[in-house]
Every structure is written in C-alpha cells, then in structure tokens.
Design a protein around this motif. Structure first.
Motif, PDB file in Angstrom:
ATOM      1  N   LEU A   1       0.827  -1.209   0.000  1.00 16.95           N
ATOM      2  CA  LEU A   1       0.000   0.000   0.000  1.00 16.95           C
ATOM      3  C   LEU A   1       0.862   1.261   0.000  1.00 16.95           C
ATOM      4  O   LEU A   1       0.472   2.283  -0.570  1.00 16.95           O
ATOM      5  N   ALA A   2       2.052   1.189   0.577  1.00 20.68           N
ATOM      6  CA  ALA A   2       2.955   2.344   0.602  1.00 20.68           C
ATOM      7  C   ALA A   2       3.441   2.711  -0.808  1.00 20.68           C
ATOM      8  O   ALA A   2       3.884   3.844  -1.026  1.00 20.68           O
ATOM      9  N   ASP A   3       3.347   1.783  -1.753  1.00 22.40           N
ATOM     10  CA  ASP A   3       3.762   2.052  -3.134  1.00 22.40           C
ATOM     11  C   ASP A   3       2.741   2.866  -3.921  1.00 22.40           C
ATOM     12  O   ASP A   3       3.064   3.373  -5.004  1.00 22.40           O
ATOM     13  N   ILE A   4       1.526   2.986  -3.446  1.00 19.71           N
ATOM     14  CA  ILE A   4       0.447   3.574  -4.230  1.00 19.71           C
ATOM     15  C   ILE A   4       0.797   4.940  -4.814  1.00 19.71           C
ATOM     16  O   ILE A   4       0.581   5.147  -6.021  1.00 19.71           O
TER      17      ILE A   4
ATOM     18  N   LEU B   1      -5.760  -5.991  -5.602  1.00 17.90           N
ATOM     19  CA  LEU B   1      -4.609  -6.786  -6.045  1.00 17.90           C
ATOM     20  C   LEU B   1      -3.472  -6.697  -5.036  1.00 17.90           C
ATOM     21  O   LEU B   1      -2.806  -7.694  -4.748  1.00 17.90           O
ATOM     22  N   ILE B   2      -3.253  -5.505  -4.506  1.00 20.77           N
ATOM     23  CA  ILE B   2      -2.196  -5.334  -3.506  1.00 20.77           C
ATOM     24  C   ILE B   2      -2.545  -6.117  -2.245  1.00 20.77           C
ATOM     25  O   ILE B   2      -1.702  -6.837  -1.699  1.00 20.77           O
ATOM     26  N   SER B   3      -3.791  -6.013  -1.805  1.00 21.98           N
ATOM     27  CA  SER B   3      -4.220  -6.755  -0.611  1.00 21.98           C
ATOM     28  C   SER B   3      -4.123  -8.261  -0.807  1.00 21.98           C
ATOM     29  O   SER B   3      -3.771  -8.993   0.117  1.00 21.98           O
ATOM     30  N   ASP B   4      -4.422  -8.717  -2.026  1.00 26.91           N
ATOM     31  CA  ASP B   4      -4.339 -10.148  -2.335  1.00 26.91           C
ATOM     32  C   ASP B   4      -2.894 -10.613  -2.546  1.00 26.91           C
ATOM     33  O   ASP B   4      -2.657 -11.802  -2.733  1.00 26.91           O
ATOM     34  N   GLN B   5      -1.971  -9.675  -2.559  1.00 29.02           N
ATOM     35  CA  GLN B   5      -0.541  -9.947  -2.787  1.00 29.02           C
ATOM     36  C   GLN B   5      -0.284 -10.572  -4.149  1.00 29.02           C
ATOM     37  O   GLN B   5       0.568 -11.450  -4.307  1.00 29.02           O
TER      38      GLN B   5
ATOM     39  N   GLY C   1      15.960   1.422  -6.454  1.00 28.87           N
ATOM     40  CA  GLY C   1      14.951   2.008  -5.580  1.00 28.87           C
ATOM     41  C   GLY C   1      13.839   2.756  -6.285  1.00 28.87           C
ATOM     42  O   GLY C   1      12.871   3.172  -5.661  1.00 28.87           O
ATOM     43  N   GLU C   2      13.936   2.915  -7.600  1.00 30.00           N
ATOM     44  CA  GLU C   2      12.903   3.604  -8.368  1.00 30.00           C
ATOM     45  C   GLU C   2      11.949   2.572  -8.957  1.00 30.00           C
ATOM     46  O   GLU C   2      12.381   1.601  -9.581  1.00 30.00           O
ATOM     47  N   VAL C   3      10.644   2.768  -8.764  1.00 35.81           N
ATOM     48  CA  VAL C   3       9.651   1.870  -9.345  1.00 35.81           C
ATOM     49  C   VAL C   3       9.576   2.161 -10.840  1.00 35.81           C
ATOM     50  O   VAL C   3       9.248   3.272 -11.251  1.00 35.81           O
ATOM     51  N   VAL C   4       9.919   1.138 -11.650  1.00 31.72           N
ATOM     52  CA  VAL C   4       9.969   1.321 -13.101  1.00 31.72           C
ATOM     53  C   VAL C   4       8.907   0.509 -13.844  1.00 31.72           C
ATOM     54  O   VAL C   4       8.753   0.666 -15.054  1.00 31.72           O
ATOM     55  N   ALA C   5       8.173  -0.343 -13.142  1.00 29.38           N
ATOM     56  CA  ALA C   5       7.110  -1.115 -13.770  1.00 29.38           C
ATOM     57  C   ALA C   5       6.215  -1.721 -12.695  1.00 29.38           C
ATOM     58  O   ALA C   5       6.628  -1.888 -11.547  1.00 29.38           O
ATOM     59  N   CYS C   6       4.995  -2.061 -13.112  1.00 31.59           N
ATOM     60  CA  CYS C   6       4.065  -2.735 -12.211  1.00 31.59           C
ATOM     61  C   CYS C   6       3.148  -3.613 -13.049  1.00 31.59           C
ATOM     62  O   CYS C   6       2.950  -3.374 -14.235  1.00 31.59           O
ATOM     63  N   GLY C   7       2.619  -4.628 -12.415  1.00 28.37           N
ATOM     64  CA  GLY C   7       1.686  -5.522 -13.078  1.00 28.37           C
ATOM     65  C   GLY C   7       1.334  -6.666 -12.155  1.00 28.37           C
ATOM     66  O   GLY C   7       2.053  -6.943 -11.200  1.00 28.37           O
ATOM     67  N   GLY C   8       0.230  -7.323 -12.443  1.00 31.29           N
ATOM     68  CA  GLY C   8      -0.175  -8.410 -11.566  1.00 31.29           C
ATOM     69  C   GLY C   8      -1.158  -9.358 -12.220  1.00 31.29           C
ATOM     70  O   GLY C   8      -1.388  -9.317 -13.416  1.00 31.29           O
ATOM     71  N   TRP C   9      -1.711 -10.179 -11.374  1.00 27.26           N
ATOM     72  CA  TRP C   9      -2.707 -11.150 -11.798  1.00 27.26           C
ATOM     73  C   TRP C   9      -3.745 -11.233 -10.687  1.00 27.26           C
ATOM     74  O   TRP C   9      -3.536 -10.729  -9.582  1.00 27.26           O
TER      75      TRP C   9
END
Length: 179
Positions: free
Chosen positions: A10-13, A50-54, A63-71
């Motif tokens: 959640l801190a990444d939001i 999705l974050i809560s479901d991990q 340390g820099e967020v350069v991408a995100c994605g999930g299932w």
C-alpha cells in the motif's frame, strides 16, 4: 544494482499512480489524449484489491519503481479502484481463467523485457494457484507484448471512459502449458 521484482505494498500507491499516468500518457500513441485521460479516471489505475491479495508486483531499479503488473484470482478483468464494474468474487481455477492485470512500464524502460519478466512471474503464480487459463484486457500498445508471449486476441471492445469518449481494448487468452 540489478532490477528487483517484489510484491507491491500500500505504501507504493503514490509512486504507482505517477508511474501509471506517465506510462499511459507516453506509451499510448495509438490513443488520442482524451481517450488516455478518460481511461486514467477508472480503466487505468491502482487496484488496491490486487495489492491486498498480494498478486500485484513492482519492478524497482536502484529504488525507483519502473514497472508494475499483476494477476488476480477474482472476477474483475480490468480497472483501478475508481472503475465502476468491479466484481471481487473468487474464480474457480478448474473452470475459469485467472486475470492478468494492470501492466505499466516507465517509458524510459520500455521494450527492455520488464513486461515479460512481470508476465512470467504472474503466470507462475497463477499456475501455483491451480489456474491453467489466463485472460486479460489488453491496451492497443500491449497487444504486441501479450501476443509475443502466447496470448491470442479474440475481438476488440470499445469501453466508455466518459465525456463522450471510448477507448479500444483487445481481450486476449492463453492456456498455460504443463511445464
């Protein structure tokens, strides 16, 4: 330092919101700016379920967020928290497809294999949960990545993003191999 793939928190939001907007605006030349801005009001965005479901991941580089994605093992196919048509019901891995969700890459890191890295992780996790089928709602810029990774398109849909605008998406599916 090498790129690191980890579960989103959640801190990444706040960083994810910036990344998603930048990625959508700079890598979506197939869409008009009004379509992208409309999509950023709901179809594109952070899905805290999705974050809560991990099941949502970030890729960091120094340390820099350069991408995100999930299932997801839930019914919602796409959209952030602001998306109107959400369905948090659980999917049955024996009869339903897991959902590949919300892939965004920093434009300065595009086309370097980061999307494939995320996709491999998501497929591996979905398989571990017992899923043999995957489906997603691809953006027009994403179709090439997913097609190269074995996903087959089946049509195109026009999604209403408000203010008289629609955006085109391409539903895609894949059957996981037994490997």
């Amino acid at each position: 330092m090498a790129m690191q793939l980890r579960k989103a928190t959640l801190a990444d939001i706040p960083r994810l919101e910036v990344l998603i907007a930048r990625s959508a605006r700079e890598l979506s030349q197939e869409y008009r700016p009004a379509q992208v801005e409309g999509a950023l009001r709901g179809a594109f965005g952070v899905d805290t379920q999705l974050i809560s479901d991990q099941t949502y991941f970030v890729v960091e580089d120094d340390g820099e967020v350069v991408a995100c994605g999930g299932w997801s093992f839930r019914s919602t196919l796409f959209g952030g928290d602001a998306h109107k048509s959400r369905d948090a019901s659980m999917l049955d891995p024996c009869t339903q497809a897991a959902k590949i969700r919300a892939f965004f890459v920093d434009p300065s890191r595009a086309r370097r294999g980061i999307g494939s890295l995320l996709l491999e992780r998501c497929e591996k996790e979905a398989r571990r949960y017992g899923f043999t089928q995957l489906e997603l709602m691809a953006t027009l810029p994403g179709v090439k990545l997913y097609g190269a990774r074995g996903y087959a398109a089946f049509g195109q849909v026009n999604y209403d993003v408000g203010q008289g605008e629609t955006i085109e998406f391409v539903p895609m599916r894949k059957t996981l191999s037994d490997r």
